[in-house]
Design a protein around this motif. Structure first.
Motif, PDB file in Angstrom:
ATOM      1  N   THR A  95       0.812  -1.217   0.000  1.00 14.79           N
ATOM      2  CA  THR A  95       0.000   0.000   0.000  1.00 14.79           C
ATOM      3  C   THR A  95       0.847   1.268   0.000  1.00 14.79           C
ATOM      4  N   MET A 105       3.284   6.479  -2.260  1.00 13.45           N
ATOM      5  CA  MET A 105       2.521   5.568  -3.102  1.00 13.45           C
ATOM      6  C   MET A 105       3.458   4.449  -3.573  1.00 13.45           C
ATOM      7  N   SER A 112       1.494  11.631  -0.746  1.00 10.37           N
ATOM      8  CA  SER A 112       0.264  12.347  -0.473  1.00 10.37           C
ATOM      9  C   SER A 112       0.132  12.685   1.007  1.00 10.37           C
ATOM     10  N   TYR A 120      -7.061  14.774   0.624  1.00  8.93           N
ATOM     11  CA  TYR A 120      -5.780  14.437   0.009  1.00  8.93           C
ATOM     12  C   TYR A 120      -5.123  15.662  -0.611  1.00  8.93           C
ATOM     13  N   PHE A 122      -2.200  15.275  -3.159  1.00  4.93           N
ATOM     14  CA  PHE A 122      -1.420  14.275  -3.879  1.00  4.93           C
ATOM     15  C   PHE A 122      -0.381  14.981  -4.739  1.00  4.93           C
ATOM     16  N   THR A 145     -10.786   4.583  -0.133  1.00  4.02           N
ATOM     17  CA  THR A 145      -9.347   4.785  -0.272  1.00  4.02           C
ATOM     18  C   THR A 145      -8.835   4.119  -1.536  1.00  4.02           C
ATOM     19  N   GLU A 146      -9.287   2.912  -1.812  1.00  2.00           N
ATOM     20  CA  GLU A 146      -8.880   2.216  -3.037  1.00  2.00           C
ATOM     21  C   GLU A 146      -9.332   2.987  -4.274  1.00  2.00           C
ATOM     22  N   SER A 149      -7.173   6.141  -4.616  1.00  2.00           N
ATOM     23  CA  SER A 149      -5.838   5.809  -5.113  1.00  2.00           C
ATOM     24  C   SER A 149      -5.857   5.555  -6.614  1.00  2.00           C
TER      25      SER A 149
END
Length: 161
Positions: A95, A105, A112, A120, A122, A145-146, A149
């Motif tokens: 992750t 990342m 981020s 966020y 980023f 969150t997924e 991302s």
């Protein structure tokens, strides 16, 4: 702990330090503010995750980080701090990793600042991308969150034709 340390060293509040050392030199349009962890006049800034700002000012902050700590030709934070903060302190897992207030990342140079409930900032140095996401996750934070991302990776990879 970091907030208490700032108060002790600076001799003032975390908010005053943030304004003087970061927000004003950054050239922000609006005042940022901290939520407090206690009753009015008694509590202190919730410095671990309670700073609030406008989307445009968060974008200025992200751009300054992308530019190595410089905003509008003025040094705001040291390049060394940006380098250290945006690198994982330990080996990344699937992750990503964690630096100094920044999440990295996995398998990319991107990182981020991630706030409460889905906020966020980023930054992807490889594509010179900054994305600010203001939101509120009611529940199912893992799915959100997924999805976030995936969106941030796609936004960073996008290129106008």
């Amino acid at each position: 702990m970091l907030g208490w340390l700032i108060e002790r060293v600076s001799g003032g509040s975390v908010a005053a330090y943030t304004a003087r050392k970061l927000w004003e030199p950054l050239g922000t349009e609006a005042d940022g503010f901290y939520i407090m962890d206690g009753a009015p006049g008694v509590g202190r800034e919730f410095s671990g995750a309670g700073f609030n700002a406008t989307l445009r000012d968060w974008a200025r902050f992200g751009q300054m980080i992308l530019d190595g700590g410089v905003a509008d030709g003025r040094r705001v934070v040291s390049a060394k701090w940006v380098e250290m903060a945006s690198a994982p302190a330990a080996a990344e897992d699937a992750t990503g990793g964690y630096g100094m207030q920044w999440w990295t990342m996995p398998r990319t140079p991107a990182f981020s600042a991630i706030g409460l409930q889905g906020q966020y900032v980023f930054v992807d140095p490889a594509t010179r991308t900054v994305v600010v996401k203001l939101s509120y996750f009611l529940s199912d934070g893992d799915t959100a969150t997924e999805e976030t991302s995936a969106f941030l990776a796609a936004a960073s990879a996008w290129s106008p034709r």
